[in-house]
Scaffold this active site. Structure first.
Site, short mmCIF file in Angstrom:
data_model
loop_
_atom_site.label_atom_id
_atom_site.label_comp_id
_atom_site.label_asym_id
_atom_site.label_seq_id
_atom_site.Cartn_x
_atom_site.Cartn_y
_atom_site.Cartn_z
N CYS A 76 13.02 -32.40 87.14
CA CYS A 76 13.15 -33.07 86.07
C CYS A 76 12.11 -34.28 85.91
O CYS A 76 12.18 -34.77 86.69
CB CYS A 76 14.68 -33.59 85.77
SG CYS A 76 14.70 -34.47 84.20
N CYS A 80 15.90 -40.98 86.35
CA CYS A 80 17.30 -41.68 86.60
C CYS A 80 17.64 -41.88 87.84
O CYS A 80 17.54 -40.85 88.63
CB CYS A 80 18.15 -40.62 85.82
SG CYS A 80 17.66 -39.85 83.98
N CYS A 83 20.12 -39.72 90.02
CA CYS A 83 20.14 -38.38 89.69
C CYS A 83 19.12 -37.39 90.98
O CYS A 83 18.08 -37.70 91.01
CB CYS A 83 19.65 -38.02 88.36
SG CYS A 83 19.66 -36.12 88.03
N CYS A 120 30.97 -25.50 80.36
CA CYS A 120 29.93 -26.44 80.31
C CYS A 120 28.79 -26.29 80.90
O CYS A 120 28.47 -26.05 82.19
CB CYS A 120 30.41 -28.02 80.77
SG CYS A 120 31.89 -28.42 80.18
N CYS A 151 30.02 -26.15 76.12
CA CYS A 151 29.56 -27.50 75.86
C CYS A 151 28.18 -27.39 76.77
O CYS A 151 28.14 -26.68 77.64
CB CYS A 151 30.57 -28.73 76.85
SG CYS A 151 29.80 -30.28 76.88
N CYS A 211 30.60 -35.35 73.51
CA CYS A 211 31.09 -35.66 74.98
C CYS A 211 30.06 -36.88 75.38
O CYS A 211 28.86 -36.59 75.70
CB CYS A 211 30.99 -34.52 75.77
SG CYS A 211 31.57 -34.84 77.60
N ARG A 283 37.90 -37.93 80.60
CA ARG A 283 37.57 -37.03 81.70
C ARG A 283 37.35 -37.55 83.07
O ARG A 283 36.62 -38.62 83.15
CB ARG A 283 36.45 -35.95 81.79
CG ARG A 283 36.21 -35.14 82.69
CD ARG A 283 35.25 -34.03 82.57
NE ARG A 283 35.62 -33.27 81.48
CZ ARG A 283 34.60 -32.88 80.48
NH1 ARG A 283 33.46 -33.46 80.62
NH2 ARG A 283 35.13 -32.20 79.50
N1 SAM Z 1 19.13 -33.94 81.83
C1 SAM Z 1 20.36 -34.01 81.04
C2 SAM Z 1 20.65 -35.42 80.92
O1 SAM Z 1 20.22 -36.31 81.38
O2 SAM Z 1 20.88 -35.82 79.57
C3 SAM Z 1 21.50 -33.31 81.07
C4 SAM Z 1 21.91 -33.34 82.45
S1 SAM Z 1 22.48 -34.73 83.39
C5 SAM Z 1 22.47 -34.35 85.22
C6 SAM Z 1 24.00 -35.14 82.81
C7 SAM Z 1 24.66 -36.30 83.12
O3 SAM Z 1 25.19 -36.23 84.71
C8 SAM Z 1 23.86 -37.71 83.25
O4 SAM Z 1 23.83 -38.44 82.01
C9 SAM Z 1 24.78 -38.47 84.13
O5 SAM Z 1 25.72 -39.29 83.55
C10 SAM Z 1 25.48 -37.49 85.21
N2 SAM Z 1 25.05 -37.68 86.53
C11 SAM Z 1 23.89 -37.43 86.98
N3 SAM Z 1 23.70 -37.51 88.24
C12 SAM Z 1 24.89 -38.01 88.68
C13 SAM Z 1 25.51 -38.35 89.68
N4 SAM Z 1 24.77 -38.51 91.17
N5 SAM Z 1 26.64 -38.85 90.01
C14 SAM Z 1 27.51 -39.02 88.68
N6 SAM Z 1 26.80 -38.59 87.65
C15 SAM Z 1 25.78 -38.08 87.64
FE1 SF4 Z 2 16.70 -35.45 84.39
FE2 SF4 Z 2 18.69 -36.04 85.94
FE3 SF4 Z 2 17.86 -37.91 84.40
FE4 SF4 Z 2 19.22 -35.48 83.39
S1 SF4 Z 2 20.04 -37.18 84.49
S2 SF4 Z 2 17.26 -36.64 82.55
S3 SF4 Z 2 18.53 -34.05 84.91
S4 SF4 Z 2 16.76 -36.94 85.96
#
Ligand code: SAM
Ligand code: SF4
Ligand code: DTB
Length: 347
Positions: A76, A80, A83, A120, A151, A211, A283
């Site tokens: 990606c 973030c 992530c 989901c 979802c 959500c 949740r």
């Molecule tokens: N890429 C898309 C986005 O960021 O909107 C969808 C997938 S992203 C993995 C969905 C959500 O997962 C993120 O907004 C975050 O809140 C949660 N998330 C991701 N990594 C995480 C982690 N290590 N621990 C807890 N929540 C996490």
């Molecule tokens: Fe990409 Fe992870 Fe951020 Fe979603 S949360 S936009 S998968 S880096």
């Protein structure tokens, strides 16, 4: 003044606060002061009020069960800091292209057989491209045809894209605010809080249920948690589903090694979310693998009524199914909305 007299006075003050805060009402005009007052309540008062409000709308022994699948993994472009799927961090996550529709449906059938009522699907995109969205719309159609709620979480969406997903039968779109606006800037630089709010607005206008929640354990303060919940509870309509995640720490991500939230503060955040958004499902989302059964039970007592079931989240671990079945049985919890009222195994 003796300790007891002090406690009695405290309790009177909180009885007064309860009236002043109009607990149990569905409101979108919460002030930040009110939210902070809820966070400041003694633990027992907060959990008591949250459970009382919870019972006005929900069966306290029912928990909604969702299953999560990563339909496109890793690589990606976003940054973030929490992530494991960002291309910028060396986390060992193997990138996988968008899955075939039939492979996704097979996983959805298995999830349904185990007792999940919502499926989901998550994709590691900044935003989906037209061809990708066409394929995901097919997945939504297929999962819907199995009789499950659907979802997806795909990153930023335009209104037109949200409408395409609505036409395919999408029930919920997951898009988290993650934290307060001021803390968000320290966590993500590749898009803004306003981008997030714009996508949530498009999802709402398209008629899809929202959500939206956040993550605890990213170095945020109590004020950041209060601001996050305040933003959620003052949206024009409350999100129908509010995931509260505890950061799953993955080596290689910038937030690896951050201080974990005190379990009582985590439970408190669930309780405040329950009081602010009385009709929403809250949740108990990522992070359960690192929580004790007792912490999870207190989260349910404080108003959490949804979980992810299945031994994997997107790329990280979730409690194994046997453990969750056992936890539900020990607590007398029934999965919401399935015949037979028991979870079953994947094999
Ligand atoms: N890429 C898309 C986005 O960021 O909107 C969808 C997938 S992203 C993995 C969905 C959500 O997962 C993120 O907004 C975050 O809140 C949660 N998330 C991701 N990594 C995480 C982690 N290590 N621990 C807890 N929540 C996490
Ligand atoms: Fe990409 Fe992870 Fe951020 Fe979603 S949360 S936009 S998968 S880096
Ligand atoms: C949400 O709030 N939590 C889920 C879901 N929405 C998509 C994601 C949790 C991801 C945890 C890290 C991982 O497994 O990669």
């Amino acid at each position: 003044m003796s300790t007891n007299a002090h406690q009695v006075n405290d309790s009177a003050a909180y009885k007064h606060a309860r009236v002043a805060l109009r607990l149990g009402e569905v409101r979108s005009d919460w002030t930040l002061d009110e939210v902070e007052a809820l966070f400041a309540m003694p633990f027992a008062d907060l959990v008591f009020h949250a459970q009382r409000v919870h019972r006005d709308t929900f069966d306290p022994n029912e928990v909604q069960v969702s299953t999560l699948l990563s339909i496109k993994t890793g690589a990606c472009p976003e940054d973030c800091a929490y992530c494991p799927q960002s291309i910028r961090f060396d986390t060992g996550v193997r990138s996988e292209p968008l899955m075939d529709v039939e492979a996704v449906l097979e996983r959805a059938r298995a999830a349904k057989a185990c007792g999940a009522t919502r499926f989901c699907m998550g994709a590691a995109y900044r935003n989906p491209k037209p061809k990708q969205l066409d394929q995901i719309a097919e997945m939504v159609r297929g999962v819907r045809a199995l009789g499950m709620e659907t979802c997806v979480t795909l990153g930023m969406l335009t209104l037109q894209q949200a409408c395409q997903l609505k036409d395919a039968g999408l029930d919920y779109y997951n898009h988290n605010l993650d934290t307060s606006e001021r803390h968000y800037r320290k966590i993500v630089t590749t898009r803004t809080y306003q981008d997030r709010l714009d996508t949530l607005g498009a999802v709402r206008v398209a008629g899809i249920k929202v959500c939206c929640g956040g993550i605890l354990g990213m170095g945020e303060s109590v004020l950041d948690r209060a601001q996050l919940l305040h933003t959620l509870a003052t949206l024009p309509a409350h999100p129908e589903s509010v995931p509260i995640n505890q950061l799953v720490q993955v080596p290689g991500t910038p937030l690896y090694g951050a201080e974990r939230p005190d379990p009582f503060d985590f439970i408190r955040t669930i309780g405040v979310a329950r009081l602010l958004m009385p009709r929403s499902h809250v949740r108990l989302s990522a992070g359960r693998s690192e929580m004790s059964d007792e912490t999870q039970a207190l989260c349910f007592l404080a108003g959490a009524n949804s979980i992810f079931y299945g031994d994997k989240l997107l790329t990280t671990e979730n409690p194994d199914e046997r453990h969750d079945r056992n936890l539900f049985e020990r607590l007398g919890i029934r999965p919401e909305g399935i015949e037979g009222r028991r979870l079953s195994a994947d094999n």
